[in-house]
Design a protein around this motif. Sequence first.
Motif, PDB file in Angstrom:
ATOM      1  N   ASN A  76      -9.040  -7.918  -1.341  1.00 20.42           N
ATOM      2  CA  ASN A  76      -8.404  -6.667  -0.952  1.00 20.42           C
ATOM      3  C   ASN A  76      -9.385  -5.858  -0.105  1.00 20.42           C
ATOM      4  O   ASN A  76     -10.551  -5.696  -0.477  1.00 20.42           O
ATOM      5  N   ASP A  89     -10.058  -2.216   2.316  1.00 21.33           N
ATOM      6  CA  ASP A  89      -9.617  -0.841   2.535  1.00 21.33           C
ATOM      7  C   ASP A  89      -8.998  -0.701   3.924  1.00 21.33           C
ATOM      8  O   ASP A  89      -9.337  -1.427   4.863  1.00 21.33           O
ATOM      9  N   LYS A  90      -8.085   0.268   4.038  1.00 23.25           N
ATOM     10  CA  LYS A  90      -7.530   0.605   5.345  1.00 23.25           C
ATOM     11  C   LYS A  90      -8.591   1.300   6.203  1.00 23.25           C
ATOM     12  O   LYS A  90      -9.519   1.929   5.677  1.00 23.25           O
ATOM     13  N   SER A 149       0.819  -1.214   0.000  1.00 23.34           N
ATOM     14  CA  SER A 149       0.000   0.000   0.000  1.00 23.34           C
ATOM     15  C   SER A 149       0.852   1.263   0.000  1.00 23.34           C
ATOM     16  O   SER A 149       0.391   2.316  -0.434  1.00 23.34           O
ATOM     17  N   GLU A 204      -2.635  -6.422   4.457  1.00 24.07           N
ATOM     18  CA  GLU A 204      -1.800  -6.672   3.288  1.00 24.07           C
ATOM     19  C   GLU A 204      -1.521  -8.165   3.126  1.00 24.07           C
ATOM     20  O   GLU A 204      -1.487  -8.685   2.004  1.00 24.07           O
ATOM     21  N   GLU A 264       1.116   3.429  -3.230  1.00 22.92           N
ATOM     22  CA  GLU A 264       0.124   4.463  -3.527  1.00 22.92           C
ATOM     23  C   GLU A 264       0.187   5.617  -2.533  1.00 22.92           C
ATOM     24  O   GLU A 264      -0.285   6.719  -2.833  1.00 22.92           O
ATOM     25  N   ASP A 265       0.772   5.397  -1.371  1.00 24.09           N
ATOM     26  CA  ASP A 265       0.862   6.467  -0.366  1.00 24.09           C
ATOM     27  C   ASP A 265       1.970   7.467  -0.680  1.00 24.09           C
ATOM     28  O   ASP A 265       1.914   8.625  -0.272  1.00 24.09           O
TER      29      ASP A 265
END
Length: 396
Positions: free
Chosen positions: A161, A163-164, A22, A152, A25-26
């Motif tokens: 998958n 979401d956070k 992740s 993850e 993308e951060d």
Amino acid sequence: MEKLLQKYYQKLDRIQQNKVRSLLEDIDWSNRFIGIKGARGAGKTTLLFQYIKVKQLNPNQTLYVSLDDLYFTENNLYSLTEQFVNEGGKQLLVDEVHRYPNWSSELKNIYDDFPDLQVVFTGSSLIHIEKARGDLSRRAVIYELHGMSYREYLSFSGFLNFDKVTLEDIINNHVEISRSIIKKIKPLAHFKDYLTYGNYPYFLESKNAYQQKLIETILIALSTDLPPSYNISYASIEKIKQLLYILAESVPFKPNIAKLSERIGVSRNSLLDFLRYLEELRIIKRLYADTKGIGILQKPEKIYLHHPNIAYALAYRDADIGSIRESFFINQVSVHHPIEYSPTGDFRVGKNIFEIGGQSKTKKQIQGEKYAYIVSDNIEIGHKNKIPLWLFGFLY
């Protein structure tokens, strides 16, 4: 340079982009000077190559080099970069910077002298950008690649998958969040596997060999990454290994520094340094009663192993389940939040007190605390101030 290009293309062809961390993308990739640090084995090299593939960079205008390559025993990075830029290079990806003498000064000069070049570099979790020569702290944007979260791990294992979520989400809406996840997967069915071998992505190569590889990774970090960063002797490395063995058998460890330093045969200050090195290598986690203004010589209240995987790998007897639970909670929450020792519950995060335990854990220890929560293992869904432990694995 041709051999470096050949190695670069060979590695690029081997990298898969169907499973990405992740952090990819951060990161704000528009920055011209980016640093990524992390523990050995966390996946920094793979992240660099996935940046090329996922962001669809032109491979002919991009160069990856690892500074532990024998090429750099006779050549320097600046000259290579100059040649690369003159041939139309746009992105330079530099791996293992901590293995290269004067890396910070040379990267600073590259940044200043080639304004149209993007530089992305990776290094050990030991590197201190704010102390690096060349004043990189004003130039580089630094990220840390942590071990894999439980969220993850589920994704990399081929499950869905997710979401956070934020810590505030968990505190205020944990029942609704848990219910939405449980509709898609049974989180407890995979949780023990994650605690045993899920923190580093190389579990995908071999689950059976994971713990042995983790031990080897820790020993390599101690013997290879630590000495150039702190200029310590082989004898000190052996003392640190002895210290780690004691901690692995005793966590959570409430340290008596005087007795521990006497047992290992080093001074108090040396012992505190050794603990700091182990934490910077992401092998242990020190817990303090107050995270503000922690001094170098301040004694921690408790010491934990950095992640439950390490406990399962290093312990010569069955890992203590209470310690495993607490280690998991600290590991996942501390990525975004400072955690302090609490004399009432186990941990304080801001104004919130958390008491960690099993399914039958009661509120006795946190009675009277306004913002207090029970974090329970072996439950799918909580109720009111009782929250499932596994859910904290969805924070990043």
